[in-house]
Design a protein around this motif. Structure first.
Motif, PDB file in Angstrom:
ATOM      1  N   TRP A   1      -5.314  -7.425   1.395  1.00 31.81           N
ATOM      2  CA  TRP A   1      -5.287  -7.000  -0.194  1.00 31.81           C
ATOM      3  C   TRP A   1      -6.518  -6.999  -0.591  1.00 31.81           C
ATOM      4  O   TRP A   1      -7.439  -7.859  -0.552  1.00 31.81           O
ATOM      5  CB  TRP A   1      -4.351  -7.888  -0.756  1.00 31.81           C
TER       6      TRP A   1
ATOM      7  N   ARG B   1      -6.112   3.771  -8.679  1.00 28.03           N
ATOM      8  CA  ARG B   1      -6.093   2.345  -7.958  1.00 28.03           C
ATOM      9  C   ARG B   1      -6.751   1.457  -8.593  1.00 28.03           C
ATOM     10  O   ARG B   1      -6.607   0.191  -9.000  1.00 28.03           O
ATOM     11  CB  ARG B   1      -6.388   2.610  -6.609  1.00 28.03           C
TER      12      ARG B   1
ATOM     13  N   GLU C   1       0.640  -1.241  -0.069  1.00 26.41           N
ATOM     14  CA  GLU C   1      -0.004   0.050  -0.052  1.00 26.41           C
ATOM     15  C   GLU C   1       0.867   1.355  -0.180  1.00 26.41           C
ATOM     16  O   GLU C   1       0.483   2.369  -0.602  1.00 26.41           O
ATOM     17  CB  GLU C   1      -1.027   0.027   1.307  1.00 26.41           C
TER      18      GLU C   1
ATOM     19  N   HIS D   1      -5.924  -4.746   6.937  1.00 25.70           N
ATOM     20  CA  HIS D   1      -5.521  -4.046   5.528  1.00 25.70           C
ATOM     21  C   HIS D   1      -5.160  -5.397   4.574  1.00 25.70           C
ATOM     22  O   HIS D   1      -4.248  -5.501   3.826  1.00 25.70           O
ATOM     23  CB  HIS D   1      -4.021  -3.470   5.738  1.00 25.70           C
TER      24      HIS D   1
END
Length: 237
Positions: free
Chosen positions: A208, A50, A29, A206
């Motif tokens: 993916w 993104r 990230e 977090h």
């Protein structure tokens, strides 16, 4: 008073690595944030860039698999598609450096992982099961200091039901005493349940984006647990 384990000893625990035992996606990230800043697109917002990168990654995985080298190729491809400027060699090196920053990271174990693995290994058989680039994953495993707790390591190209069937056959595992433990619904939970195993989702804030997926209901006779920390495994095993 000592807490008794819910499940009996001598279970086989297949345990994921990235974002289950140690931090991983946060480094990607940070690299992505640096990439988006470098691209500085005049038409697409950072969120739209993104989305484009996610699509490129899906494509790259098919040809290059997982890992930092695949991620590096995704950054280069995405930059070439979206940038209006000439992609000079110096710019290519800069984009590549964002991926290199991930390789340069020290292994950062998640809270209570080492202590919990030691306790689990005293009662159960532990096998590391992680997809990705084989050399990268073995290197991280060796640097983690966790090798002594595991009886084997398996690195399939993809974690799908066939991979779990193959692992069970190779190690002569009984599905009714085998669990897949990890943070990814797409790779750790749903395919393991389809392969007839039990599963434990250990949440990571977090995970993916490409590993997100609705979790299937566990079939009759199979168990599915959701935990907020790795340490909580010792309460159930």
């Amino acid at each position: 008073m000592e807490l008794k384990s819910r499940f009996p000893a001598r279970q086989t625990l297949l345990i994921d690595a990235d974002d289950t035992l140690w931090e991983n996606n946060i480094y990607f990230e940070r690299a992505i944030a640096a990439f988006i800043s470098c691209l500085d697109h005049k038409e697409y917002s950072p969120a739209e860039v993104r989305v484009q990168l996610n699509q490129v990654e899906r494509e790259t995985i098919l040809s290059h698999g997982y890992g930092v080298s695949s991620f590096r190729q995704s950054l280069i491809t995405c930059f070439e598609r979206l940038s209006h400027e000439h992609f000079t060699e110096s710019k290519r090196e800069l984009v590549s450096s964002f991926a290199q920053s991930i390789i340069d990271q020290e292994i950062e174990l998640l809270p209570d992982v080492a202590e919990t693995l030691e306790e689990l290994a005293s009662r159960h058989r532990l096998i590391l099961v992680t997809k990705g680039n084989q050399a990268e994953q073995i290197d991280k495993f060796q640097r983690s200091g966790l090798r002594e707790h595991f009886t084997a390591i398996e690195i399939p190209r993809e974690k799908d039901p066939q991979a779990y069937f193959a692992i069970c056959a190779k190690h002569e595992l009984s599905p009714n005493t085998t669990w897949m433990i990890g943070n990814s619904p797409r790779s750790d939970i749903n395919p393991a349940l389809l392969a007839g195993l039990h599963a434990v989702l250990v949440h990571h804030p977090h995970t993916w984006a490409l590993e997100h997926e609705e979790i299937d209901e566990a079939p009759l006779g199979q168990h599915f647990l959701e935990l907020t920390s790795f340490a909580a495994l010792a309460e159930h095993f």
